[in-house]
Design a protein around this motif. Structure first.
Motif, mmCIF file in Angstrom:
data_model
loop_
_atom_site.group_PDB
_atom_site.id
_atom_site.type_symbol
_atom_site.label_atom_id
_atom_site.label_comp_id
_atom_site.label_asym_id
_atom_site.label_seq_id
_atom_site.Cartn_x
_atom_site.Cartn_y
_atom_site.Cartn_z
ATOM 1 N N SER A 100 0.855 -1.190 0.000
ATOM 2 C CA SER A 100 0.000 0.000 0.000
ATOM 3 C C SER A 100 0.891 1.240 0.000
ATOM 4 O O SER A 100 2.064 1.172 0.343
ATOM 5 C CB SER A 100 -0.863 0.025 1.246
ATOM 6 N N ASN B 248 -8.279 2.535 0.792
ATOM 7 C CA ASN B 248 -7.087 2.592 -0.059
ATOM 8 C C ASN B 248 -7.239 3.622 -1.159
ATOM 9 O O ASN B 248 -6.323 4.354 -1.485
ATOM 10 C CB ASN B 248 -6.890 1.241 -0.738
ATOM 11 N N ARG B 249 -8.446 3.636 -1.750
ATOM 12 C CA ARG B 249 -8.687 4.577 -2.846
ATOM 13 C C ARG B 249 -8.559 6.014 -2.343
ATOM 14 O O ARG B 249 -7.937 6.863 -2.980
ATOM 15 C CB ARG B 249 -10.088 4.323 -3.422
ATOM 16 N N ARG C 233 -11.980 -1.551 3.246
ATOM 17 C CA ARG C 233 -10.544 -1.320 3.058
ATOM 18 C C ARG C 233 -10.255 -0.828 1.640
ATOM 19 O O ARG C 233 -9.369 -0.007 1.423
ATOM 20 C CB ARG C 233 -9.765 -2.611 3.306
ATOM 21 N N ASP C 234 -11.006 -1.352 0.677
ATOM 22 C CA ASP C 234 -10.833 -0.927 -0.712
ATOM 23 C C ASP C 234 -11.097 0.571 -0.833
ATOM 24 O O ASP C 234 -10.326 1.323 -1.442
ATOM 25 C CB ASP C 234 -11.823 -1.720 -1.586
ATOM 26 N N ALA D 110 -6.746 6.202 7.356
ATOM 27 C CA ALA D 110 -6.341 4.836 7.729
ATOM 28 C C ALA D 110 -6.939 4.456 9.084
ATOM 29 O O ALA D 110 -7.450 3.345 9.252
ATOM 30 C CB ALA D 110 -4.822 4.733 7.759
ATOM 31 N N ARG E 16 -3.280 -0.481 -7.611
ATOM 32 C CA ARG E 16 -2.169 -1.019 -6.825
ATOM 33 C C ARG E 16 -1.271 -1.940 -7.657
ATOM 34 O O ARG E 16 -0.232 -2.363 -7.211
ATOM 35 C CB ARG E 16 -2.722 -1.813 -5.633
ATOM 36 N N ARG F 258 -4.919 6.836 -1.670
ATOM 37 C CA ARG F 258 -4.167 7.040 -2.922
ATOM 38 C C ARG F 258 -4.434 8.425 -3.484
ATOM 39 O O ARG F 258 -3.527 9.124 -3.922
ATOM 40 C CB ARG F 258 -4.574 5.982 -3.955
#
Ligand code: PEP
Ligand code: MG
Length: 568
Positions: free
Chosen positions: A20, A131-132, A127-128, A101, A144, A135
């Motif tokens: 990540s 992460n987006r 979590r997806d 996070a 990723r 990012r």
């Protein structure tokens, strides 16, 4: 060794998930206003991303897969998530990436503790989204994965739905993860893409690296790393045999499901979500043999209203126009607890307040609401009502009386009411129950668990939990013969119906209606068309006299009956 979650064989190179985006600790004091602005921009860009992704997935995969990202959009639009992150920015003086996070971690941890497997698997969706957002906040909006070469097998401890759809599907050969459930969106997408997937592979970080040659068997649940020449040759031969077998199955796609000597077998669909009805219609299935309604509402924070339910049931019905639809009343309890249901922990939830026991007790008002919705939908569509976890005449009649009473109050006709036989008690009392029930469904998943005192969810219970135990086969035979003598239709709707070799045995025992996940119907039909009823009956007679699961497996093997996989 792992667990197969999407069928198929892949021979390719590993592409191991990039870590990540690293979030570095802030060295300078954080300006929370500037961070809030950055956060809002990240939400906006992630929202635009998801919209584009939905359009792409709709075109490449279909409407039902695009709904996964519509659901992500809903989570993103939920003000609770944004507010939670803003609060952390304000009170803890965190950088945006850290605040996102922390919030996501807390949400995900809550999901991971949910009793219900479906909700537990939504942890990865959260979590997806996290992460987006990270990012975008960090200015690295790309996926990723770096660009794929041909025949890539993507590997990650924990893959996310967007990992699969954002990469070039033509180059994707397979998927390997450490942790991923059979009903997770990653598994659903892998099956929709037609690529094999494995989970349960431990120490991915230590044992696999990008570029390594992998052989992935999505039937046997096996992964070979850096294969030898002879392993490669054996695998390629297996691929040839498998391709021939699948082509042969496809050739039968539009033929009726019948034994070699013309005995017709009705194949039906088991559904948990309305959009699966599209696949049932396109797979030429005769009817919906089981709609598990509790799955429609597990993520609801309030019990579903009459209108909400009418809308969903009518959606399913209108995708299978003119066909029978068997709708099971809420089978809550056990391992299925929706968000709207608070419950006290039970020592043995599978033997606790569940199914009809819940509907006739604490869940009575929910049951009444559902019955009203079912009766209203049945005025327009061919609905059959199925009652789960019945123990005998008493509970069946108590539920039936409620249905009759509500129908009288509403001035509506009563549709057929059936019994789901999934407890040993219901098997022993089937004769009396059938004086009052219009049809029978055999729930072999729970029936096997309760007859053999063996947990249906245990990963390593294969030798102890199997429909092939002679006691289960005899129970099926008893119910089937009693129903036939009383002229009542009987359908097997447990997972057993979707396993070709077990389906063959079931037909030999007298079953003529099998309900299964739509994607499993082709191999079942293919096998049944190659066997005569006399062969199947002889097989069933021998199996029912056997003494163990092992012996029944041997009988099936010796008879040369093979399943969806040429070697099985
Ligand atoms: C069964 O028990 O076989 C069944 C069909 O119900 P479920 O799998 O939903 O428990
Ligand atoms: Mg059941």
């Amino acid at each position: 060794m792992g667990k197969a979650i999407a069928p198929g064989l892949a021979n390719g190179r590993a592409v191991v998930l990039l870590d990540s985006i690293p979030v570095q600790a802030s060295l300078t004091p954080v300006d929370s206003d500037a961070e809030i602005l950055r956060l809002k921009r990240a939400f906006q860009s992630a929202g635009a991303d998801l919209e584009a992704l939905q359009a792409h997935v709709h075109q490449e995969f279909g409407a039902s897969e695009a709904e996964i990202f519509a659901a992500h959009q809903l989570i993103l639009e939920d003000p609770a998530l944004l507010n939670d992150i803003i609060q952390r920015l304000d009170s803890d003086a965190l950088r945006v990436e850290d605040a996102i996070a922390a919030s996501v971690e807390e949400y995900a941890a809550r999901m991971s503790k949910a009793q219900d497997p479906y909700l537990r698997e939504r942890e990865l969706d959260i979590r997806d989204i996290g992460n987006r957002l990270i990012r975008h906040a960090a200015g690295h909006p790309a996926s990723r994965f770096s660009a794929l070469e041909d025949n890539s097998i993507i590997v990650g401890e924990e893959l996310l739905p967007s990992d699969l759809v954002e990469l070039d599907s033509d180059k994707l050969a397979g998927v390997v993860t450490q942790r991923c459930g059979e009903t997770s969106h990653v598994a659903i997408l892998a099956r929709a893409l037609g690529v094999p997937a494995l989970t349960g592979i431990t120490d991915i970080g230590g044992s696999l690296s990008t570029g390594q040659h992998l052989l992935l068997d999505g039937y046997a649940g096996k992964l070979v790393i850096a294969p030898t020449q002879s392993q490669r040759q054996a695998f390629e031969q297996k691929q040839h045999r498998f391709n021939d077998y699948r082509d042969a199955q496809k050739a039968d796609e539009h033929l009726p499901c019948q034994t070699m000597d013309g005995v017709e077998i009705q194949l039906m669909a088991n559904l948990a979500r309305p959009n699966e009805a599209e696949l049932s219609a396109s797979s030429n299935l005769a009817a919906i043999g089981l709609l598990r309604t509790e799955f429609l509402f597990l993520d609801h924070s309030e019990p579903p209203t009459v209108d909400e339910q009418i809308d969903l049931y009518a959606q399913v019905a209108s995708r299978m126009p003119g066909r029978d639809i068997c709708i099971r009343t809420l089978d809550l309890g056990g391992d299925k607890f929706p968000l709207f249901l608070r419950h006290s922990p039970e020592a043995n939830p599978n033997l606790g307040i569940r199914g009809l026991r819940f509907s006739l007790g604490a869940g009575l008002s929910m049951f009444r609401t559902q019955v009203e919705a079912l009766l209203r939908v049945s005025a327009e569509h061919r609905v059959n009502i199925l009652l789960p976890m019945v123990l005998g005449v008493d509970d069946f009649l108590a539920a039936k009386d409620i249905i009759l009473q509500i129908a009288r109050e509403l001035g509506l006709t009563v549709p057929p009411i059936g019994v789901l036989v999934e407890t040993p008690a219901a098997v022993l009392l089937i004769d009396e129950i059938l004086d009052h029930a219009d049809f029978v469904n055999l729930g072999t998943n729970d029936l096997t668990q309760f007859l053999l005192a063996s947990d249906r969810n245990a990963l390593d219970a294969e030798d102890d939990y199997s429909v092939l135990h002679p006691a289960v086969l005899r129970a099926v035979k008893t119910v089937c013969s009693t129903a036939q003598a009383k002229n009542k239709p009987v359908t097997v709707c447990g997972e057993a119906a979707g396993s070709p070799e077990i389906a063959a045995l079931l037909v030999g025992l007298g079953i003529r209606r099998l309900s299964m996940s739509p994607s499993l119907s082709m191999p079942v039909k293919y096998l049944l068309r190659t066997l005569s009823l006399a062969t199947l009956e002889a097989l069933a007679r021998e199996a029912i006299e056997a003494r163990s699961i092992c012996r029944v497996k041997e009988i099936v093997r010796v008879a040369g009956i093979r399943g969806s996989y040429p070697e099985s």
